[in-house]
Motif scaffolding. Structure first.
Motif, short mmCIF file in Angstrom:
data_model
loop_
_atom_site.label_atom_id
_atom_site.label_comp_id
_atom_site.label_asym_id
_atom_site.label_seq_id
_atom_site.Cartn_x
_atom_site.Cartn_y
_atom_site.Cartn_z
N ILE A 1 0.84 -1.20 0.00
CA ILE A 1 0.00 0.00 0.00
C ILE A 1 0.87 1.25 0.00
CG2 ILE A 1 -1.68 1.32 1.36
CD1 ILE A 1 -2.79 -1.34 2.36
N LEU A 2 1.93 1.23 0.81
CA LEU A 2 2.83 2.38 0.88
C LEU A 2 3.53 2.60 -0.45
CD1 LEU A 2 4.14 4.55 2.67
CD2 LEU A 2 5.86 2.87 3.33
N HIS B 1 -4.92 14.55 -1.44
CA HIS B 1 -5.03 14.46 0.01
C HIS B 1 -5.42 13.06 0.48
CE1 HIS B 1 -5.64 19.09 0.60
NE2 HIS B 1 -4.47 18.77 0.06
N ASP B 2 -6.28 12.39 -0.27
CA ASP B 2 -6.70 11.05 0.13
C ASP B 2 -5.52 10.09 0.13
OD1 ASP B 2 -9.28 11.87 0.47
OD2 ASP B 2 -9.92 11.31 -1.54
N THR B 3 -4.69 10.18 -0.90
CA THR B 3 -3.52 9.31 -0.99
C THR B 3 -2.52 9.62 0.13
OG1 THR B 3 -3.79 9.23 -3.39
CG2 THR B 3 -1.68 8.51 -2.50
N GLN B 4 -2.35 10.89 0.42
CA GLN B 4 -1.46 11.27 1.51
C GLN B 4 -1.93 10.69 2.84
OE1 GLN B 4 -1.60 15.54 1.02
NE2 GLN B 4 0.43 15.59 0.04
N ARG B 5 -3.22 10.72 3.06
CA ARG B 5 -3.76 10.18 4.32
C ARG B 5 -3.58 8.67 4.39
NH1 ARG B 5 -9.44 12.10 7.10
NH2 ARG B 5 -9.06 11.11 9.12
N VAL B 6 -3.77 8.00 3.26
CA VAL B 6 -3.55 6.55 3.22
C VAL B 6 -2.10 6.23 3.52
CG1 VAL B 6 -3.53 4.53 1.73
CG2 VAL B 6 -5.46 6.10 1.64
N VAL C 1 -1.44 6.46 7.29
CA VAL C 1 -1.95 5.29 8.01
C VAL C 1 -1.04 4.08 7.78
CG1 VAL C 1 -3.89 3.69 8.21
CG2 VAL C 1 -4.31 6.15 7.96
N ALA C 2 -0.56 3.91 6.53
CA ALA C 2 0.33 2.79 6.22
C ALA C 2 1.62 2.88 7.02
CB ALA C 2 0.62 2.77 4.73
N LEU C 3 2.17 4.07 7.14
CA LEU C 3 3.40 4.24 7.93
C LEU C 3 3.16 3.90 9.40
CD1 LEU C 3 4.74 7.58 6.39
CD2 LEU C 3 5.81 5.33 6.21
N LEU C 4 2.01 4.28 9.93
CA LEU C 4 1.69 3.95 11.32
C LEU C 4 1.53 2.45 11.50
CD1 LEU C 4 -0.88 6.79 12.20
CD2 LEU C 4 1.54 6.68 12.83
N LYS C 5 0.87 1.80 10.51
CA LYS C 5 0.69 0.35 10.59
C LYS C 5 2.02 -0.39 10.55
CE LYS C 5 -3.91 -0.10 10.53
NZ LYS C 5 -4.65 -0.85 11.57
N LEU C 6 3.00 0.20 9.88
CA LEU C 6 4.33 -0.41 9.75
C LEU C 6 5.26 -0.01 10.89
CD1 LEU C 6 4.81 0.11 5.91
CD2 LEU C 6 4.52 -2.09 7.09
N ASP C 7 4.72 0.68 11.89
CA ASP C 7 5.50 1.15 13.05
C ASP C 7 6.61 2.11 12.66
OD1 ASP C 7 3.88 -0.50 14.53
OD2 ASP C 7 5.38 -2.09 14.76
N ARG C 8 6.44 2.80 11.56
CA ARG C 8 7.42 3.81 11.13
C ARG C 8 6.90 5.19 11.56
NH1 ARG C 8 8.47 1.50 5.04
NH2 ARG C 8 9.49 3.52 4.75
N TYR C 9 6.85 5.36 12.89
CA TYR C 9 6.19 6.53 13.46
C TYR C 9 6.97 7.81 13.19
CZ TYR C 9 3.98 2.66 15.91
OH TYR C 9 3.33 1.50 16.20
#
Length: 649
Positions: A24-25, A40-45, A48-56
């Motif tokens: 997804i990223l 903007h929608d793609t940026q938001r996705v 979320v993908a970065l957060l799911k991957l623990d790349r905070y």
């Protein structure tokens, strides 16, 4: 190929079945290159993908640098979560507090828990539980247990009113572990050990965890259990458990650091240089995994202790100097006190007694209001047997604080820690009046403040009740009146209040007295007849003699006839006659006896001046006469004496 991509990635994702966040990223990055960052929608996705991957950290930087203000408003919750996970706790808590959503409340509660703001955190979870969801009920109960334990570690919760472990806490290993931490924080180590064993058993038999997850959860439980065993003095069990703990398997560095420290403490005979190497083997803990203060403070103390054992005096002096320079005033924070203690120890250079005092005194001259240095010197003075110097040192420090106009320094002057210190010193020297005066001064200062320490006021009130002064009695009455408003159900407070108002029937209601334990209940198990039979309490030595069936003195015979004491013949005069009555004037000199008659040619009392114990003739006081008629001439005494002729005697 790129031209055939839809304008918005969100529409593609709705139609796809992608579950790999890396994919997804990757698709987001491709789409953003085409749209040049305007989607903007793609940026938001992507966020979320970065957060799911623990790349905070990447997520936080992307929000800060690559999106506009409009989108940032929409992803504030995601941004707050990224800040929390990267250790920027204050920013995360403040941002979450401005958002009105359940998720934001969760993030704020977690951030404030890490910030050790237990009271605010507890209020947030109370709000969440008042609008609870069934799916969150267990998690909220687990988190509330962790907050309760933290509050007790920090001293923000009264141990007497803290919630005790219940049956529901023994149903899952998470709740059992939190209950164990609460017991340990209250000093109930035996109960804590039992709860930790229960938590381990529940974790081992959990059907919801994989083997790896069980190992990850069991490690911190074992580390905590090792701490309890060391505290209880169960050395053999602690060594056996330490052999089972592999700290390198810890998923987070904070657990690894604490575990490594506890394992190291089980080896009392370890070489200090090897201990230093082992202690520093753990990599630096990142901000996102930082220790709590009640963990970092003892760890810092252990670090400095090992440095002292390995003679790193200059390093300790340099590191502590930074802390002391940043906090020049008198402070009682653990950080400053520890820095002061170890700075003094480093300057002492393993010396003890007077040598250590001589080495530390120059530091006191540089920082006369450094409480840690003062306490260290007090300890050295007391160990050296010089309590007077210790008291004088504390009293001079108190005088400087009392002369200050700073309210903060006044609070420190009457802090319970320092008041207890000087009271202990006064007690060591038997100065009961000094103890009473110090408690009275502390009570007079704190009774008008809302944050008054109740234990100090109670001790002061009890001390003043023993006084016969009316002023002290009024002060005790005011103290217990204030305490009664703060804690109306406390038995010690009610007893003091009733005692201090004993002479005023209107002030003490029967309800207050009825809350106290009845006198009949207090003496219910006392055998009055046995007390009367026992008589006056005897010393331990007398009791020992009585138990052995012997006595220091022979008792009188049953008939009441006392046998006269036999006198040894060697102590009697040669002409002693038992039938004759002893001369009552035998203790007086012969010349002073009533029947004395001087020989012919001599008058009675003529040579009284030569009789030991006789009357003194002031006219014969040679020293007085010489002092009255002589003028000091410096040296050369005896120069006016006439020199005898040679050979004459």
């Amino acid at each position: 190929m790129a031209a055939s991509l839809p304008s918005s990635l969100s529409s593609l994702l709705k139609k796809s079945s992608l579950e790999d966040h890396e994919q997804i990223l990757s698709e987001c990055d491709k789409a953003l290159k085409t749209s040049k960052g305007s989607d903007h929608d793609t940026q938001r996705v992507k966020i979320v993908a970065l957060l799911k991957l623990d790349r905070y950290d990447e997520a936080a930087k992307f929000i800060e640098n690559n999106i506009g203000a409009d989108l940032r408003k929409k992803v504030e919750l995601e941004y707050a979560y990224a800040l929390y996970k990267t250790g920027r706790l204050k920013e995360a808590a403040d941002l979450s507090a401005t958002l009105e959503s359940r998720g934001a409340c969760h993030v704020e509660a977690q951030a404030r828990y890490r910030l050790e703001e237990s009271i605010k955190t507890s209020a947030l979870y109370k709000h969440l539980r008042s609008h609870r969801l069934d799916a969150e009920e267990f998690d909220l109960r687990v988190n509330q247990g962790a907050i309760d334990a933290q509050a007790q570690w920090l001293g923000l919760s009264d141990s007497s009113t803290a919630r005790r472990p219940g049956r529901e806490d023994l149903e899952a290993f998470e709740t059992a572990y939190n209950a164990a931490c609460g017991s340990i924080a209250r000093g109930e180590y035996t109960q804590g050990e039992m709860l930790l064993k229960r938590a381990k058993e529940l974790c081992k038999h959990s059907e919801d965890l994989t083997d790896q997850q069980k190992a990850d959860e069991l490690l911190p439980i074992s580390v905590q259990q090792l701490y309890v065993l060391l505290t209880l003095g169960k050395t053999a069990e602690a060594e056996a458990l330490a052999g089972e703990i592999n700290t390198h398997e810890a998923a987070d560095l904070s657990t690894r650091k604490v575990g490594q420290n506890n394992v190291l403490l089980t080896s009392s005979a370890v070489n200090p240089f090897l201990a230093h190497k082992t202690f520093h083997a753990t990599p630096k803990i990142p901000p996102s995994d930082k220790l709590f203060s009640y963990q970092s403070t003892p760890l810092e103390s252990n670090k400095s202790t090992i440095d002292l054992q390995t003679f790193k005096y200059d390093g300790i002096i340099t590191s502590t100097a930074k802390t002391l320079q940043a906090h020049p005033g008198p402070l009682l924070s653990p950080e400053v006190l520890l820095a002061s203690y170890f700075s003094a120890a480093a300057h002492a250079k393993n010396e003890t007694g007077k040598a250590a005092i001589r080495n530390i005194l120059p530091e006191l001259e540089k920082r006369p209001n450094n409480i840690g240095v003062i306490i260290t010197l007090v300890q050295l003075y007391v160990v050296n047997g010089d309590v007077t110097s210790a008291i004088e040192l504390v009293e001079r420090f108190f005088k400087r604080l009392e002369d200050s106009n700073s309210e903060g320094e006044q609070d420190i002057r009457f802090n319970p820690i320092l008041v207890s210190l000087v009271i202990s010193l006064y007690g060591h020297r038997g100065q009961k009046d000094g103890i009473k005066q110090e408690l009275a001064k502390a009570a007079a200062y704190w009774r008008t403040r809302s944050n008054a320490p109740t234990s100090l006021l109670t001790a002061a009130g009890v001390s003043l009740l023993k006084s016969q002064s009316e002023e002290d009695a009024r002060l005790a009455s005011d103290i217990f009146g204030k305490l009664r408003e703060q804690q109306p159900e406390d038995q010690a407070t009610l007893a003091g209040y009733v005692a201090s108002h004993a002479g005023d029937d209107k002030a003490v209601s029967s309800a207050d007295a009825n809350k106290l334990t009845a006198t009949s209940e207090l003496i219910r198990n006392i055998d009055i007849d046995a007390l009367e039979t026992a008589g006056i309490p005897q010393s331990s030595n007398a009791l020992t003699i009585a138990q052995l069936g012997r006595s220091r003195k022979r008792g009188a015979p049953d008939g009441g006839n006392v046998k006269p004491k036999r006198i040894r013949k060697s102590r009697l005069p040669k002409d002693y006659d038992e039938s004759k009555k002893p001369d009552p004037e035998r203790w007086l000199p012969m010349r002073d006896r009533s029947y004395y008659r001087p020989p012919k040619g001599k008058k009675k009392g003529k040579r009284d001046d030569r009789t030991q114990g006789g009357a003194v003739d002031e006219s014969l006081n040679v020293d007085a006469k010489s002092a009255a008629g002589t003028v000091a001439t410096g040296s050369g005494g005896g120069a006016n004496k006439k020199k005898k002729g040679k050979g004459k005697k």
